[in-house]
Design an enzyme around this catalytic site. Structure first.
Site, short mmCIF file in Angstrom:
data_model
loop_
_atom_site.label_atom_id
_atom_site.label_comp_id
_atom_site.label_asym_id
_atom_site.label_seq_id
_atom_site.Cartn_x
_atom_site.Cartn_y
_atom_site.Cartn_z
CG ASN A 87 -4.13 60.48 -8.17
OD1 ASN A 87 -3.37 59.50 -8.22
ND2 ASN A 87 -3.92 61.58 -8.87
CG LEU A 127 -9.52 55.72 -13.35
CD1 LEU A 127 -9.51 56.01 -11.86
CD2 LEU A 127 -9.69 54.23 -13.61
CG HIS A 172 -0.86 65.22 -9.51
ND1 HIS A 172 -0.88 64.60 -10.74
CD2 HIS A 172 -0.35 66.45 -9.72
CE1 HIS A 172 -0.41 65.42 -11.66
NE2 HIS A 172 -0.08 66.55 -11.06
N1 NHR Z 1 -8.98 59.68 -13.76
C1 NHR Z 1 -9.84 60.66 -13.57
N2 NHR Z 1 -11.04 60.57 -14.15
N3 NHR Z 1 -9.56 61.75 -12.81
C2 NHR Z 1 -8.37 61.86 -12.24
O1 NHR Z 1 -8.11 62.93 -11.50
C3 NHR Z 1 -7.38 60.85 -12.43
C4 NHR Z 1 -7.74 59.74 -13.22
C5 NHR Z 1 -6.82 58.72 -13.46
C6 NHR Z 1 -5.54 58.81 -12.96
C7 NHR Z 1 -3.74 60.09 -11.82
C8 NHR Z 1 -3.13 61.26 -12.64
C9 NHR Z 1 -1.94 61.88 -11.94
O2 NHR Z 1 -1.89 61.92 -10.71
C10 NHR Z 1 -5.16 59.93 -12.22
C11 NHR Z 1 -6.10 60.94 -11.93
C12 NHR Z 1 -2.70 59.56 -16.01
C13 NHR Z 1 -2.66 60.63 -16.88
C14 NHR Z 1 -2.55 60.41 -18.37
O3 NHR Z 1 -2.46 61.36 -19.12
C15 NHR Z 1 -2.75 61.89 -16.35
C16 NHR Z 1 -2.89 62.08 -14.97
C17 NHR Z 1 -2.94 61.00 -14.10
C18 NHR Z 1 -2.84 59.75 -14.62
N4 NHR Z 1 -2.57 59.15 -18.86
C19 NHR Z 1 -2.51 58.76 -20.25
C20 NHR Z 1 -3.89 58.15 -20.70
O4 NHR Z 1 -4.21 58.33 -21.88
C21 NHR Z 1 -1.47 57.70 -20.51
C22 NHR Z 1 -0.10 58.15 -20.13
C23 NHR Z 1 0.90 57.00 -20.05
O5 NHR Z 1 0.50 55.82 -20.11
O6 NHR Z 1 2.09 57.31 -19.90
O7 NHR Z 1 -4.56 57.48 -19.88
O8 NHR Z 1 -1.02 62.41 -12.62
C1 GAR Z 2 4.62 59.19 -7.78
O1 GAR Z 2 5.45 60.32 -7.76
C2 GAR Z 2 3.18 59.61 -7.99
O2 GAR Z 2 2.85 60.82 -7.37
C3 GAR Z 2 3.15 59.77 -9.48
O3 GAR Z 2 3.96 58.74 -9.99
C4 GAR Z 2 4.91 58.32 -9.01
C5 GAR Z 2 4.69 56.87 -8.74
O4 GAR Z 2 5.74 56.35 -7.99
N1 GAR Z 2 1.82 59.63 -9.98
C6 GAR Z 2 1.46 60.06 -11.15
O5 GAR Z 2 2.19 60.71 -11.87
C7 GAR Z 2 0.06 59.67 -11.52
N2 GAR Z 2 -0.19 60.01 -12.84
P1 GAR Z 2 5.60 54.91 -7.33
O6 GAR Z 2 5.12 53.96 -8.39
O7 GAR Z 2 7.00 54.59 -6.90
O8 GAR Z 2 4.63 55.02 -6.18
#
Ligand code: NHR
Ligand code: GAR
Length: 202
Positions: A104, A90, A106
């Site tokens: 979130n 985001l 994680h």
């Molecule tokens: N946004 C912000 N600004 N801060 C956080 O802490 C966020 C966020 C958006 C999502 C979830 C997060 C996780 O729990 C989350 C936390 C996506 C990626 C990523 O690399 C990393 C962490 C998380 C979510 N996404 C790629 C991108 O370019 C795409 C990867 C894919 O589509 O497979 O957006 O892990």
């Molecule tokens: C969960 O393990 C969650 O913690 C993780 O993806 C899975 C989603 O499962 N989240 C991330 O990795 C965010 N980047 P679900 O769709 O069955 O809830």
């Protein structure tokens, strides 16, 4: 309290939140996905919850996509935004607009393993413990203040898949618990940096 849930995939956390919604005083106003094939969209429809799919392909920047997300969420008039397996980073624009209202979950014991592939990374490091973390979302990816964690033991026989399943089972308990603290207005983000429960720093 009204909330919106953002997903990208299977939506098992979404299902757990739907199943706990009445008990934790949560009204799910809508579920939004950035993937049209997310199974979570079907789960929401089965529970009679409004769904939105936002296609990143029709926006030419992260800000343009997030502006669309903001305009949908503003109209829903919710107090809480729940990321449940939402896989798209985001923008600061989005985070600043909803500061202190985004949670979130994680799949690691943060600050260990921010980002992706957390289960494999825990196995590769021969960690004895692994788990999941609920945190407030701030601009820095996976670095927002930690609210609560659940721990699982890593067995020598664990694979990425078996470990992911063990962690998910705990996530399904952890997330509704933390969301309930929020709907009871016990949980706050202070000055962008500190999570408090009942006014005390976590
Ligand atoms: N946004 C912000 N600004 N801060 C956080 O802490 C966020 C966020 C958006 C999502 C979830 C997060 C996780 O729990 C989350 C936390 C996506 C990626 C990523 O690399 C990393 C962490 C998380 C979510 N996404 C790629 C991108 O370019 C795409 C990867 C894919 O589509 O497979 O957006 O892990
Ligand atoms: C969960 O393990 C969650 O913690 C993780 O993806 C899975 C989603 O499962 N989240 C991330 O990795 C965010 N980047 P679900 O769709 O069955 O809830």
């Amino acid at each position: 309290m009204k909330a919106v849930i953002l997903i990208s995939g299977n939506g098992s956390n979404l299902q757990s939140i739907i199943d706990h919604a009445d008990k934790i005083d949560l009204q799910i106003s809508a579920v939004i996905s950035n993937r049209d094939n997310a199974f979570g969209l079907q789960r929401a429809q089965s529970a009679n919850i409004n769904t939105y799919f936002i296609d990143s392909k029709i926006f030419n920047s992260r800000d343009a996509f997030d502006n669309e997300l903001i305009s949908i969420i503003d109209k829903l008039d919710v107090e809480l935004i729940i990321l449940a397996g939402y896989m798209r980073i985001l923008s600061p624009l989005f985070i600043n607009h909803f500061s202190g209202k985004i949670l979130n979950i994680h799949p690691s014991l943060l600050p260990k393993y921010p980002g992706l592939n957390t289960h494999q990374r825990a196995i590769d490091a021969c960690d004895k413990e692994h788990g999941a973390t609920v945190h407030f979302v701030t601009e820095k990816l996976d670095e927002g203040p930690i609210i609560s964690q659940e721990t699982v033991q890593v067995d020598t026989t664990d694979t990425e898949k078996s470990l992911a399943e063990k962690v998910l089972e705990r996530e399904h308990i952890l997330y509704p618990k933390v969301i309930h603290w929020y709907t009871q207005r016990r949980l706050k983000l202070k000055n962008e940096v500190t999570a408090t429960l009942d006014g005390k720093k976590i």
